[in-house]
Scaffold this motif. Structure first.
Motif, mmCIF file in Angstrom:
data_model
loop_
_atom_site.group_PDB
_atom_site.id
_atom_site.type_symbol
_atom_site.label_atom_id
_atom_site.label_comp_id
_atom_site.label_asym_id
_atom_site.label_seq_id
_atom_site.Cartn_x
_atom_site.Cartn_y
_atom_site.Cartn_z
ATOM 1 N N VAL A 129 0.971 -1.149 -0.115
ATOM 2 C CA VAL A 129 0.053 0.035 -0.066
ATOM 3 C C VAL A 129 0.884 1.246 -0.117
ATOM 4 N N THR B 259 -2.276 3.485 3.463
ATOM 5 C CA THR B 259 -3.577 3.453 2.795
ATOM 6 C C THR B 259 -4.151 2.054 2.850
ATOM 7 N N GLN C 18 -9.894 -0.481 -1.326
ATOM 8 C CA GLN C 18 -10.465 0.725 -1.347
ATOM 9 C C GLN C 18 -11.949 0.507 -2.045
ATOM 10 N N VAL D 274 -12.046 -2.647 -3.987
ATOM 11 C CA VAL D 274 -11.478 -2.782 -5.115
ATOM 12 C C VAL D 274 -9.800 -3.158 -4.506
ATOM 13 N N ALA E 163 -6.463 -2.208 -4.255
ATOM 14 C CA ALA E 163 -5.672 -1.136 -4.534
ATOM 15 C C ALA E 163 -4.128 -1.095 -4.134
ATOM 16 N N ASP F 86 -0.017 -2.086 -4.847
ATOM 17 C CA ASP F 86 0.924 -2.308 -6.176
ATOM 18 C C ASP F 86 2.363 -2.349 -5.522
#
Lengths: 262, 289
Positions: free
Chosen positions: B32, B42, B46, B49, B51, B53
């Motif tokens: 995150v 974060t 979210q 979905v 989120a 990466d």
């Protein structure tokens, strides 16, 4: 015989290497001068200073409480883990449990500390517990990594133990709980004591895991020492080191006397 | 039957929650983004979905691929170099000590072994601290060397890689000596006699009999020094200079100084990849023993 003196010389130098730093800590704790490395005459004033240092004394008290609690927790869970690994027979999770009881031994402290902190934060968000970080979270963290050391000590004792004793008790009609408390526990008791002392020492010594899992108001002794030492050498810290050495030496002496009397 | 499962469940649950689960947390948070919030990152999902990466991992890659700068790769390689050199030094110092203890007559053997373990019961932090006083510019080592006429000017030792080697070797020497001792003490003296009876010099006997037979002890000792040295924080922080970057110290700074929890997590995962091989190997050899 020529190789022999070479061997003893290298070994002697090795022991000098192990003990010279400890000796220097003690010597310079009695130094009048504040410059820890220049001899300025004999003095015990740093011990007085140490005993008036509220911050160090408070942190030492917190550390002792955490060490006692986590050593006790580590003995309970570590003994259970060792018992499950060696005495309850095969079950599906045994390889997992074995991995989880040996991995903490070699896990870098920064990873243990960070991962537990992240867990505590997420748990607080999801469950509302533990509310904030402090003594409680340090105790949980120390219990978890010290448990692995206790499990090693207890396992080696269980392996050495003659299991015909347990079998005999079972044959005479004792249930597994009775066998554990009447036979197994008394036999492995020395390992529990050794494990408790080991866990206590590990907890008292830990800076990294405690720094990650601590919160405001719960500074342990290593945390206070580290912040002092980072600013430079301090004779007060030498005095503290000497006191710790004295306590350890006394403890070993007492243990030796008790063992000899048996 | 249910009682048996209760006994099994207690340690499994404790370790599952406080040892295994935290690693999943590290893995999750490494995916995150940092955020100005409490906690400072974060969410992975979210509005339902995914989120996450690999931006944090990209960040710690060398500049040549995507990365921001070479800080992390430098720390990574430095850690490997420092851990390797320290491990070799510990082996060179620890081997003769273990050998001497294993060959010592009985009352001495116990005393010497005890002397190896004893420092472990005193504070690790304070033993590292002792080296500050020894290695300083006007420290004990420099004073002795100047007094003995070996040097005229104090050597710069503190805040160098050298000081970090000394600190690591000093701290982890018992971990090298104990497995070596356990191995060497079992060495059959008859083999050494046979070797010298057959005309081998003592050096040849050592190289062709003792050394190969003690290989398991050497490997175990090296792993026990190498693994903690890789992740070491206290020793480089106290004895190393500002450029003695080690991965454990970088992780510490990401967390405590930059408050970047996601990058700290990514660094932790990268560190784990480095030591997982040695750990698994050690675990297998421990089970065999």
């Amino acid at each position: 015989m020529r190789r022999s003196w070479f061997l003893w010389l290298t070994a002697g130098l090795g022991f000098l290497f192990l003990y010279a730093p400890i000796a220097s800590l003690v010597v310079f704790s009695f130094n009048e001068s504040k410059l820890v490395t220049v001899w300025g005459g004999f003095s015990t004033k740093w011990y007085g200073e140490l005993l008036r240092d509220e911050q160090i004394l408070g942190a030492a008290w917190i550390s002792l409480k955490i060490a006692a609690l986590s050593a006790t927790g580590a003995v309970v869970f570590g003994t259970l883990a060792a018992y499950v690994l060696l005495r309850v027979g095969a079950f599906w999770g045994r390889p997992v449990l074995r991995g989880m009881t040996t991995a903490p031994l070699v896990m870098p402290e920064v990873i243990t500390g960070l991962s537990l902190l992240l867990l505590f934060v997420s748990m607080e968000r999801a469950l509302g517990w533990p509310a904030g970080r402090g003594m409680m979270t340090i105790v949980i963290a120390h219990t978890t990594f010290a448990l692995a050391y206790v499990a090693v000590v207890v396992q080696s004792r269980l392996v050495d133990m003659d299991d015909s004793l347990e079998e005999a008790a079972q044959d005479l009609g004792a249930g597994p709980v009775r066998v554990f408390f009447d036979i197994t526990l008394p036999v492995i008791a020395p390992a529990l004591v050794a494990g408790w002392l080991l866990a206590f020492t590990l907890s008292l010594d830990d800076l990294v895991v405690a720094s990650f899992t601590s919160g405001p108001g719960a500074s342990t002794l290593p945390m206070v020492i580290f912040s002092k030492v980072r600013l430079g050498v301090s004779p007060e810290v030498n005095a503290l080191a000497t006191l710790i050495l004295a306590v350890v030496a006394l403890g070993i002496l007492l243990a030796g006397l008790v063992l000899r009397r048996r | 039957m249910s009682r048996r499962w209760l006994v099994i469940a207690i340690p499994m649950l404790w370790l599952g929650v406080f040892f295994l689960l935290p690693f999943l947390e590290v893995a999750r948070i490494s995916l995150v983004d940092p955020a100005i919030a409490r906690p400072p990152y974060t969410d992975l999902f979210q509005d339902g979905v995914f989120a996450g990466d690999f931006e944090n991992y990209k960040l710690i890659l060398p500049k040549y691929f995507y990365g921001q700068d070479n800080l992390y790769i430098t720390a990574y390689l430095n850690s490997i170099r420092i851990a390797l050199i320290s491990t070799l030094l510990a082996l060179v110092i620890g081997y003769p000590m273990a050998y001497a203890i294993a060959r010592a007559p009985e009352p001495w053997r116990t005393v010497l072994l005890f002397l190896v373990i004893l420092p472990f019961w005193t504070s690790f932090l304070l033993r590292v601290y002792a080296w500050i006083g020894l290695l300083k510019g006007n420290g004990v080592v420099n004073n002795v060397l100047i007094w003995a006429g070996v040097i005229d000017q104090p050597l710069v030792m503190l805040q160098t890689d050298f000081a970090v080697y000394v600190g690591i070797v000093y701290t982890y020497l018992p971990f090298m000596i104990l497995p070596l001792y356990a191995n060497l003490v079992k060495l059959d003296g008859a083999l050494l006699e046979a070797s010298s009876d057959l005309g081998a010099s003592s050096a040849a006997t050592f190289l062709r009999v003792t050394l190969p037979l003690s290989l398991p002890g050497i490997l175990a000792g090296c792993m026990l020094v190498f693994i903690p040295a890789i992740g070491e924080f206290v020793i480089p922080a106290l004895l190393g200079g500002p450029d003695t970057l080690m991965i454990g110290r970088v992780l510490w700074d990401e967390y405590f100084r930059n408050r970047d929890w996601p990058v700290a997590s990514a660094v932790a995962i990268a560190m784990l990849l480095l030591i997982v091989g040695p750990i698994l190997w050690l675990q297998r050899s421990m089970e065999r023993a």
